[in-house]
Design an enzyme around this catalytic site. Sequence first.
Site, PDB file in Angstrom:
ATOM      1  N   ASP A 102       0.829  -1.204   0.000  1.00 54.66           N
ATOM      2  CA  ASP A 102       0.000   0.000   0.000  1.00 54.66           C
ATOM      3  C   ASP A 102       0.870   1.263   0.000  1.00 54.66           C
ATOM      4  O   ASP A 102       2.031   1.224   0.409  1.00 54.66           O
ATOM      5  CB  ASP A 102      -0.906   0.022   1.240  1.00 54.66           C
TER       6      ASP A 102
HETATM    7  N1  URA Z   1      -1.369  -5.985   3.679  1.00 57.15           N
HETATM    8  C1  URA Z   1      -1.849  -4.737   3.721  1.00 57.15           C
HETATM    9  O1  URA Z   1      -2.901  -4.493   4.266  1.00 57.15           O
HETATM   10  N2  URA Z   1      -1.132  -3.752   3.125  1.00 57.15           N
HETATM   11  C2  URA Z   1       0.059  -3.954   2.529  1.00 57.15           C
HETATM   12  O2  URA Z   1       0.664  -3.012   2.037  1.00 57.15           O
HETATM   13  C3  URA Z   1       0.556  -5.273   2.500  1.00 57.15           C
HETATM   14  C4  URA Z   1      -0.183  -6.272   3.073  1.00 57.15           C
END
Ligand code: URA
Length: 233
Positions: A102
């Site tokens: 993310d």
């Molecule tokens: N899980 C998430 O919620 N975000 C990420 O960036 C990676 C795994």
Amino acid sequence: MMRLNKFLAESGVASRRKADELIVQGRVDVNLKTISELGYEIDETKDVVMVDGEKVKIEPKVYYLLNKPKGYVTTTSDERHRPTVVQLIKTNKAIFPVGRLDFNTTGILLLTNDGEFANKLTHPSFKAERIYTAKLNYDLDEKHVEKLLNGIMVDGRKSKFTICEVLGKNNRTKIKVGTLEGRNHFVKKMFETLGYKVLELNRESFGKFKLGTLPLGHYIELTKSEIDRIISK
Ligand code: URA
């Protein structure tokens, strides 16, 4: 010598199956002659291959291991013009991230121009365990640790962590989790299902690849033989 469909797949034009379709459709020329025969072999060191009249070549493969900072998207371009992880790496090769993190997640991210390698690593059969440290908005209840390890329903599928450990001595908000899942937002969704919000998330390792002491925003380049050695450890 190399099969034409393998050449097209390695150059990133299409998967081998799609490459066969291009060949059958008469869209592929070798040395200015249209080839419609499946299984045709070329000399990749000197034959000139064109698809729809455009020259195609296999770029040398490159591999990078980045410690992703916050504020970068893990795509090659962004319609909202946000910075991309690709911009952090000095290369003239058409690299892309292996899987997703993310925008505000930090940590280990591999980037490459090797499509077969990226597919292999992210395929569920490869069983790459991803290990994260997360900071939650509330102390994690002991009962919830059990649930997260035994499985809860997320997006209609039974989902679980392989590891779920409280790291903090004085509070229970800093958590280490492991997962074999590559689904987007997986860690956040697991915690949200039980009423927690993930305030910070950092990926420490991806399969056998580890961050070590690499600072945020820094990266190292790995050779194919280093990659193979790490994978086969
Ligand atoms: N899980 C998430 O919620 N975000 C990420 O960036 C990676 C795994």
